[in-house]
Design an enzyme around this catalytic site. Structure first.
Site, PDB file in Angstrom:
ATOM      1  N   ALA A  11     -45.987  39.367  32.261  1.00 10.93           N
ATOM      2  CA  ALA A  11     -47.039  39.298  33.284  1.00 10.93           C
ATOM      3  C   ALA A  11     -48.401  38.964  32.713  1.00 10.93           C
ATOM      4  O   ALA A  11     -49.282  38.490  33.427  1.00 10.93           O
ATOM      5  CB  ALA A  11     -47.108  40.612  34.046  1.00 10.93           C
ATOM      6  N   ARG A  16     -55.762  35.060  24.459  1.00 15.66           N
ATOM      7  CA  ARG A  16     -56.076  34.479  23.147  1.00 15.66           C
ATOM      8  C   ARG A  16     -55.491  33.072  22.946  1.00 15.66           C
ATOM      9  O   ARG A  16     -55.837  32.387  22.000  1.00 15.66           O
ATOM     10  CB  ARG A  16     -55.596  35.423  22.034  1.00 15.66           C
ATOM     11  CG  ARG A  16     -56.520  36.612  21.831  1.00 15.66           C
ATOM     12  CD  ARG A  16     -55.908  37.660  20.932  1.00 15.66           C
ATOM     13  NE  ARG A  16     -54.841  38.409  21.601  1.00 15.66           N
ATOM     14  CZ  ARG A  16     -54.070  39.306  21.007  1.00 15.66           C
ATOM     15  NH1 ARG A  16     -54.212  39.553  19.719  1.00 15.66           N
ATOM     16  NH2 ARG A  16     -53.143  39.951  21.692  1.00 15.66           N
ATOM     17  N   ASP A 104     -43.053  37.068  25.007  1.00 16.47           N
ATOM     18  CA  ASP A 104     -43.750  36.311  23.963  1.00 16.47           C
ATOM     19  C   ASP A 104     -43.155  36.550  22.573  1.00 16.47           C
ATOM     20  O   ASP A 104     -43.808  36.358  21.562  1.00 16.47           O
ATOM     21  CB  ASP A 104     -45.259  36.636  23.973  1.00 16.47           C
ATOM     22  CG  ASP A 104     -45.555  38.107  23.737  1.00 16.47           C
ATOM     23  OD1 ASP A 104     -44.598  38.905  23.617  1.00 16.47           O
ATOM     24  OD2 ASP A 104     -46.741  38.469  23.662  1.00 16.47           O
ATOM     25  N   ASN A 171     -44.183  49.313  15.927  1.00 14.63           N
ATOM     26  CA  ASN A 171     -43.384  49.112  17.133  1.00 14.63           C
ATOM     27  C   ASN A 171     -43.270  47.621  17.413  1.00 14.63           C
ATOM     28  O   ASN A 171     -44.271  46.927  17.530  1.00 14.63           O
ATOM     29  CB  ASN A 171     -44.108  49.835  18.291  1.00 14.63           C
ATOM     30  CG  ASN A 171     -43.531  49.499  19.649  1.00 14.63           C
ATOM     31  OD1 ASN A 171     -42.367  49.120  19.764  1.00 14.63           O
ATOM     32  ND2 ASN A 171     -44.360  49.638  20.677  1.00 14.63           N
ATOM     33  N   LYS A 353     -36.331  -1.910  30.090  1.00 14.18           N
ATOM     34  CA  LYS A 353     -36.483  -0.897  31.136  1.00 14.18           C
ATOM     35  C   LYS A 353     -35.423  -1.113  32.209  1.00 14.18           C
ATOM     36  O   LYS A 353     -35.231  -2.234  32.670  1.00 14.18           O
ATOM     37  CB  LYS A 353     -37.873  -0.991  31.760  1.00 14.18           C
ATOM     38  CG  LYS A 353     -38.133   0.099  32.764  1.00 14.18           C
ATOM     39  CD  LYS A 353     -38.906  -0.371  33.982  1.00 14.18           C
ATOM     40  CE  LYS A 353     -38.060  -1.175  34.927  1.00 14.18           C
ATOM     41  NZ  LYS A 353     -38.688  -1.422  36.227  1.00 14.18           N
ATOM     42  N   TYR A 368     -39.362  -8.822  26.747  1.00 15.49           N
ATOM     43  CA  TYR A 368     -39.368  -7.778  27.781  1.00 15.49           C
ATOM     44  C   TYR A 368     -38.205  -8.009  28.739  1.00 15.49           C
ATOM     45  O   TYR A 368     -38.108  -9.064  29.372  1.00 15.49           O
ATOM     46  CB  TYR A 368     -40.688  -7.767  28.567  1.00 15.49           C
ATOM     47  CG  TYR A 368     -40.603  -6.831  29.751  1.00 15.49           C
ATOM     48  CD1 TYR A 368     -40.429  -5.455  29.545  1.00 15.49           C
ATOM     49  CD2 TYR A 368     -40.624  -7.294  31.060  1.00 15.49           C
ATOM     50  CE1 TYR A 368     -40.291  -4.583  30.620  1.00 15.49           C
ATOM     51  CE2 TYR A 368     -40.488  -6.426  32.142  1.00 15.49           C
ATOM     52  CZ  TYR A 368     -40.322  -5.075  31.911  1.00 15.49           C
ATOM     53  OH  TYR A 368     -40.171  -4.217  32.959  1.00 15.49           O
ATOM     54  N   TYR A 389     -41.771  -8.443  38.395  1.00 15.65           N
ATOM     55  CA  TYR A 389     -42.737  -7.806  39.296  1.00 15.65           C
ATOM     56  C   TYR A 389     -43.622  -8.873  39.942  1.00 15.65           C
ATOM     57  O   TYR A 389     -44.235  -9.683  39.233  1.00 15.65           O
ATOM     58  CB  TYR A 389     -43.587  -6.826  38.471  1.00 15.65           C
ATOM     59  CG  TYR A 389     -44.532  -5.967  39.261  1.00 15.65           C
ATOM     60  CD1 TYR A 389     -44.097  -5.274  40.386  1.00 15.65           C
ATOM     61  CD2 TYR A 389     -45.851  -5.820  38.864  1.00 15.65           C
ATOM     62  CE1 TYR A 389     -44.972  -4.472  41.104  1.00 15.65           C
ATOM     63  CE2 TYR A 389     -46.729  -5.015  39.571  1.00 15.65           C
ATOM     64  CZ  TYR A 389     -46.285  -4.348  40.695  1.00 15.65           C
ATOM     65  OH  TYR A 389     -47.144  -3.552  41.395  1.00 15.65           O
TER      66      TYR A 389
END
Ligand code: UD1
Ligand code: CA
Length: 461
Positions: A11, A16, A104, A171, A353, A368, A389
């Site tokens: 939570a 930091r 964490d 701890n 692509k 291309y 395109y």
């Protein structure tokens, strides 16, 4: 049947970190750090996992989608004890053990948690705490023991006396606790400490005072239990995770010449006898086959690569699929949905692509290819461009088997080049080309004979 539930504390904001993003979602080896304790909790057999979220709860919940975890809300961060209490409504009538982990602390291993849980069960403990000895325990909660050596409490650094500060056992923030006792004890935790918070570690002294069985299990490995509090801690955890990931691949027969200079994310798979050169970055859900060479400075993300593939230096490969025995690069860019069939060759300064390159076809230089389907045995000459395109929409190009495209050709899509066609160099192709046809579409050459060269020396003044 043994019942174990895990509660993962997540939570806090992580002040930091100095970040817009909540700490537990910062990635380690490509996964949000919170994903690791969640996976560890699953691996040790938790029947339920409850993540206590507060800061950016919606983002935390979204990051854990599909993971079968419950989210408990801690709207205000009143302390780690208060955080665990937020899980109580999810655990009414639960009588088993609660394993408490921190969001964490990503490096904790299943082995360490299993050993910890085993001691907890064997000793029939009510509260167990995982501890570690540190040369420099500054900042951590110190483990307090009686003259006889029994665990009797935990004191936070800022609340500790000089004698308590001299304790090196700390701890780790990992606990296992019987559920009924845990929630009863949390109801008794007070805020009489320097931060005015409800401290989870206080359950230890409460249990000890009540004569319950409390114990500390010491682990030898600080790295595993180190919490990430800032960017320096994040870098340390990343380095440790990278060493672990590289170690796992090397154990499975992958050569990684310099693990310190290679970045491999957690969900990457690599087959045996593949060789990974330094400077390489393997990211996302990437699967690489056996016997490949991944040469220096390539980035491969969310891609599938077959066996015997050679990725030459400095390639960017993203969401692409590469079949066996393909050679790519150097300096090639495969963008999403590039599919290279077996034995294809994509050379330097080529961008592909959303296109399929057929078996054994070659696209070797300065080209291309976008929105194209290329058959097998095709040769695409240097400087070829699919003009896909028109300023508004994308259009497809089809190049059938055994076509030869001469250098410096512009293919204005939509256009189809049928089988065995030959395109003359320098052509701008705007119409379909039938099978077995030579197409030439360029200004034809004119030679002007007896052309007068200026006389030498004429330009002098
Ligand atoms: C905590 C322990 C400390 C231990 C150290 C190990 C306490 C009071 N102290 O200190 O004994 O040595 O971990 O790393 O627990 N959290 C919430 N809600 C809150 C407060 C905290 O969810 O209201 C979560 C944090 O997000 C974090 C965990 O609890 O995951 C621990 O809190 P943190 O503030 O980081 O405690 P530390 O000072 O690190
Ligand atoms: Ca912490």
């Amino acid at each position: 049947m043994y019942y174990l539930v895990s509660v993962i504390l997540a939570a806090g904001k992580g002040t930091r970190m100095k970040s817009e993003l909540v700490k537990v979602l910062h990635p380690v080896a490509g996964r949000p750090m919170l994903a690791y304790p969640v996976a560890a909790a699953k691996a040790v057999g938790s029947s339920r996992i409850i993540v206590v979220a507060g800061h950016q709860k919606d983002k935390v919940e979204a990051a854990l989608q599909g993971q079968q975890v419950d989210i408990a809300l801690q709207a205000e961060q009143l302390g780690s004890g208060h955080a665990v209490l937020m899980a109580a409504p999810h655990l009414k009538d639960f009588e088993g053990d609660v394993l408490i982990l921190c969001g964490d602390v990503p490096l904790i291993t299943t082995e360490t948690l299993e050993a910890f849980l085993a001691t907890h069960r064997e000793n029939k403990a009510c509260v167990s705490v995982l501890t570690v000895e540190l040369d420099n325990p500054a900042g951590y909660g110190r483990i307090l023991r009686t003259g006889g050596g029994d665990l009797c409490g935990i004191i936070e650094h800022r609340d500790a006396t000089a004698a308590q500060l001299a304790v090196h056992e700390i701890n780790t923030g990992i606990y296992c606790c019987r559920a009924p006792f845990l929630f009863e004890a949390l109801g008794k935790v007070k805020t009489n400490n320097d931060q005015g918070e409800y401290y989870l570690p206080d359950i230890v002294s409460i249990a000890a005072a009540a004569g319950m069985k409390v114990q500390a299990m010491k682990t030898g490995d600080f790295e595993e239990v180190a919490g990430i509090n800032d960017r320096a801690g994040l870098a340390k955890a990343e380095a440790a995770m990278q060493a672990r990931i590289a170690g796992r691949h090397m154990a499975e027969g992958v050569t990684i010449f310099d693990p310190h200079a290679t970045y491999i994310e957690a969900d990457v798979q690599i087959g045996a006898d593949t060789v990974v050169y330094p400077g390489t970055s393997l990211r996302g859900v990437t699967r690489i086959g056996c016997g490949c060479i991944i040469d220096m400075h390539s980035v491969i993300k969310d891609s599938i690569i077959g066996n015997g593939v050679h990725i030459k230096p400095s390639c960017m490969i993203d969401e692409s699929t590469i079949a066996d025995n393909v050679v790519v690069g150097p300096f090639a860019h495969l963008r999403p949905q590039a599919v290279l069939s077996e034995g294809a060759r994509v050379g330097n300064f080529v961008e592909i692509k959303k296109s399929r390159i057929g078996t054994g076809s070659k696209v070797n230089h300065l080209t291309y290819i976008g929105d194209a389907t290329i058959g097998s045995g095709v040769n695409v000459g240097a400087g070829t461009i699919t003009c896909n395109y028109d300023g508004k929409r994308k259009h497809p190009t089809v190049i059938e088997d055994n076509v030869f495209i001469g250098s410096n050709t512009a293919l204005v899509a939509p256009v189809t080049i049928c089988k065995n066609a030959l395109i003359g160099a320098g052509s701008t192709i705007t119409k379909n080309v039938p099978e077995n046809t030579l197409a030439v579409a360029r200004g034809s050459q004119k030679n002007y004979e007896n052309f007068m060269l200026p006389k030498p020396g004429k330009d002098k003044d």
